[in-house]
Design a protein around this motif. Sequence first.
Motif, PDB file in Angstrom:
ATOM      1  N   ALA A  52      28.749 -47.284  15.096  1.00 48.60           N
ATOM      2  CA  ALA A  52      28.498 -48.474  14.233  1.00 48.60           C
ATOM      3  C   ALA A  52      28.736 -48.134  12.643  1.00 48.60           C
ATOM      4  CB  ALA A  52      26.614 -48.475  14.344  1.00 48.60           C
ATOM      5  N   GLN A  53      28.730 -49.284  11.844  1.00 51.57           N
ATOM      6  CA  GLN A  53      28.756 -49.006  10.414  1.00 51.57           C
ATOM      7  C   GLN A  53      27.566 -49.283   9.645  1.00 51.57           C
ATOM      8  OE1 GLN A  53      32.193 -50.770   7.684  1.00 51.57           O
ATOM      9  NE2 GLN A  53      30.648 -52.274   7.471  1.00 51.57           N
ATOM     10  N   LEU A  54      27.204 -48.072   8.983  1.00 51.37           N
ATOM     11  CA  LEU A  54      25.762 -48.361   8.476  1.00 51.37           C
ATOM     12  C   LEU A  54      25.910 -48.521   6.923  1.00 51.37           C
ATOM     13  CD1 LEU A  54      23.725 -45.771  10.413  1.00 51.37           C
ATOM     14  CD2 LEU A  54      23.930 -48.109  10.643  1.00 51.37           C
ATOM     15  N   LEU A  55      25.313 -49.347   6.066  1.00 52.91           N
ATOM     16  CA  LEU A  55      25.669 -49.310   4.724  1.00 52.91           C
ATOM     17  C   LEU A  55      25.087 -48.055   3.973  1.00 52.91           C
ATOM     18  CD1 LEU A  55      25.996 -51.554   2.632  1.00 52.91           C
ATOM     19  CD2 LEU A  55      23.890 -51.950   2.304  1.00 52.91           C
ATOM     20  N   ALA A  56      25.943 -47.766   3.047  1.00 52.95           N
ATOM     21  CA  ALA A  56      25.644 -46.393   2.509  1.00 52.95           C
ATOM     22  C   ALA A  56      25.491 -46.708   0.984  1.00 52.95           C
ATOM     23  CB  ALA A  56      27.141 -45.594   2.493  1.00 52.95           C
ATOM     24  N   THR A  57      25.999 -47.648   0.431  1.00 49.31           N
ATOM     25  CA  THR A  57      25.687 -48.314  -1.121  1.00 49.31           C
ATOM     26  C   THR A  57      26.273 -49.491  -1.231  1.00 49.31           C
ATOM     27  OG1 THR A  57      26.101 -47.646  -3.241  1.00 49.31           O
ATOM     28  CG2 THR A  57      27.975 -47.227  -1.724  1.00 49.31           C
ATOM     29  N   ARG A  58      25.394 -50.195  -2.149  1.00 47.61           N
ATOM     30  CA  ARG A  58      25.859 -51.507  -2.644  1.00 47.61           C
ATOM     31  C   ARG A  58      25.613 -51.769  -4.032  1.00 47.61           C
ATOM     32  NH1 ARG A  58      26.362 -56.485   0.104  1.00 47.61           N
ATOM     33  NH2 ARG A  58      25.093 -55.798   2.189  1.00 47.61           N
ATOM     34  N   GLN A  59      26.401 -52.384  -4.752  1.00 49.50           N
ATOM     35  CA  GLN A  59      26.315 -52.902  -6.088  1.00 49.50           C
ATOM     36  C   GLN A  59      26.291 -54.316  -6.072  1.00 49.50           C
ATOM     37  OE1 GLN A  59      28.917 -51.452  -9.140  1.00 49.50           O
ATOM     38  NE2 GLN A  59      28.336 -53.200 -10.410  1.00 49.50           N
ATOM     39  N   VAL A  60      25.225 -55.124  -6.913  1.00 50.83           N
ATOM     40  CA  VAL A  60      25.089 -56.537  -6.939  1.00 50.83           C
ATOM     41  C   VAL A  60      25.112 -56.779  -8.681  1.00 50.83           C
ATOM     42  CG1 VAL A  60      23.941 -58.519  -6.632  1.00 50.83           C
ATOM     43  CG2 VAL A  60      23.684 -56.781  -4.980  1.00 50.83           C
ATOM     44  N   GLU A  61      26.111 -57.804  -8.790  1.00 52.35           N
ATOM     45  CA  GLU A  61      26.300 -58.461  -9.920  1.00 52.35           C
ATOM     46  C   GLU A  61      25.578 -59.670  -9.978  1.00 52.35           C
ATOM     47  OE1 GLU A  61      29.867 -59.229 -13.122  1.00 52.35           O
ATOM     48  OE2 GLU A  61      30.139 -57.682 -11.816  1.00 52.35           O
ATOM     49  N   MET A  84      36.312 -42.345   7.617  1.00 52.44           N
ATOM     50  CA  MET A  84      34.742 -42.443   7.921  1.00 52.44           C
ATOM     51  C   MET A  84      34.108 -43.379   6.873  1.00 52.44           C
ATOM     52  SD  MET A  84      33.831 -38.430   8.661  1.00 52.44           S
ATOM     53  CE  MET A  84      34.517 -37.900   7.095  1.00 52.44           C
ATOM     54  N   PHE A  85      34.771 -44.335   6.133  1.00 52.32           N
ATOM     55  CA  PHE A  85      34.251 -45.135   5.220  1.00 52.32           C
ATOM     56  C   PHE A  85      35.098 -46.280   5.154  1.00 52.32           C
ATOM     57  CE2 PHE A  85      32.857 -40.935   3.806  1.00 52.32           C
ATOM     58  CZ  PHE A  85      31.500 -40.869   3.989  1.00 52.32           C
ATOM     59  N   GLY A  86      34.350 -47.669   4.957  1.00 57.88           N
ATOM     60  CA  GLY A  86      34.908 -48.699   4.658  1.00 57.88           C
ATOM     61  C   GLY A  86      34.354 -49.407   3.338  1.00 57.88           C
ATOM     62  N   PHE A  87      34.991 -50.243   2.782  1.00 58.06           N
ATOM     63  CA  PHE A  87      34.690 -50.736   1.342  1.00 58.06           C
ATOM     64  C   PHE A  87      35.057 -52.318   1.507  1.00 58.06           C
ATOM     65  CE2 PHE A  87      36.216 -46.598   0.952  1.00 58.06           C
ATOM     66  CZ  PHE A  87      35.343 -46.190   0.118  1.00 58.06           C
ATOM     67  N   LYS A 102      28.185 -61.403  -7.024  1.00 57.02           N
ATOM     68  CA  LYS A 102      29.274 -60.289  -6.986  1.00 57.02           C
ATOM     69  C   LYS A 102      28.797 -59.271  -6.296  1.00 57.02           C
ATOM     70  CE  LYS A 102      31.980 -62.643 -10.625  1.00 57.02           C
ATOM     71  NZ  LYS A 102      32.925 -62.239 -11.781  1.00 57.02           N
ATOM     72  N   THR A 103      29.432 -58.648  -5.284  1.00 59.78           N
ATOM     73  CA  THR A 103      29.049 -57.297  -4.582  1.00 59.78           C
ATOM     74  C   THR A 103      30.167 -56.477  -4.076  1.00 59.78           C
ATOM     75  OG1 THR A 103      28.502 -57.835  -2.393  1.00 59.78           O
ATOM     76  CG2 THR A 103      26.784 -58.580  -3.979  1.00 59.78           C
ATOM     77  N   TRP A 104      29.963 -55.436  -4.085  1.00 57.71           N
ATOM     78  CA  TRP A 104      30.868 -54.379  -3.361  1.00 57.71           C
ATOM     79  C   TRP A 104      30.156 -53.154  -2.788  1.00 57.71           C
ATOM     80  CZ3 TRP A 104      31.686 -49.244  -3.541  1.00 57.71           C
ATOM     81  CH2 TRP A 104      31.139 -48.351  -4.564  1.00 57.71           C
ATOM     82  N   SER A 105      30.447 -52.914  -1.524  1.00 57.36           N
ATOM     83  CA  SER A 105      29.655 -52.082  -0.529  1.00 57.36           C
ATOM     84  C   SER A 105      30.492 -51.095  -0.086  1.00 57.36           C
ATOM     85  CB  SER A 105      28.566 -52.787   0.227  1.00 57.36           C
ATOM     86  OG  SER A 105      29.699 -53.588   1.111  1.00 57.36           O
ATOM     87  N   MET A 106      29.990 -49.917   0.440  1.00 55.26           N
ATOM     88  CA  MET A 106      30.560 -48.917   1.191  1.00 55.26           C
ATOM     89  C   MET A 106      29.793 -48.726   2.646  1.00 55.26           C
ATOM     90  SD  MET A 106      31.561 -44.912   0.084  1.00 55.26           S
ATOM     91  CE  MET A 106      29.951 -44.226   0.723  1.00 55.26           C
ATOM     92  N   GLY A 107      30.414 -48.902   3.475  1.00 53.58           N
ATOM     93  CA  GLY A 107      29.913 -48.599   4.671  1.00 53.58           C
ATOM     94  C   GLY A 107      30.367 -47.203   5.365  1.00 53.58           C
ATOM     95  N   ALA A 108      29.443 -46.688   6.063  1.00 55.29           N
ATOM     96  CA  ALA A 108      29.796 -45.321   6.687  1.00 55.29           C
ATOM     97  C   ALA A 108      29.683 -45.532   8.326  1.00 55.29           C
ATOM     98  CB  ALA A 108      28.654 -44.279   6.511  1.00 55.29           C
TER      99      ALA A 108
END
Length: 234
Positions: A52-61, A84-87, A102-108
Amino acid sequence: MYSLNYKVTTSTCDSEGRLKLYSALQMMQDCSEMWIETEPGVKRYFETENMAQLLATRQVEIVRVPQFKEELTVTTSVYGMKPMFGFRNTFIYDAQGRPCYKTWSMGAFVDKQTGKLKRVDAATIDSMHMDPQLDMDYRDRRIMLPKEGGRTLAPIPVMKADIDYNRHVNNANYVRMAMELLPDDYPVAGMRMEYRVPAKLGDTLTPTLYELEDATIVALHIGDDVSTIVEFTK
């Protein structure tokens, strides 16, 4: 790229008829989760490998908060992939095609059985379609907690409604909990979230609030461990 259309409805609005940040995050999450339908090879690989991919971090503008009855389009696209990570970028646009969020996130990538990080093979990564990284103010994924000045507030029990199909607290619900600790007139212009230890049903999250000049940070603890950090910027 994958997109979903939405309308700002009564259940997604606050008392002033504005889209709740919590609801906007749910829209983004739904779109991001559905994206995998456009990558059947990746979906098959994750199912076969029990990953599974779990959210590790997210930034929201936050560019503009939509109002009741507005038509919105949510788009999500992957711009980077490591073993091991997707963006990804996930944006919310109004009916005129102008960005509201606007957001970007990294999934583990994790093994569902062990909960530990697990690598995706090179062939699967190479098979994926990558989109260009979109323009926004990219900040560090790590949120540094102040060494002093935090106020510990009343514990928050994890309820059944907080849990998603991964059997831990859904990422948007951490934000909902943290926002309850802000003043009613707090002008949220941006947000960063860092997820460290998933909270599960039966856990209790103890918040520590740090009030800075231009931001407020909420650290949610499970015992001595930091579960999630949410930073709200003015």
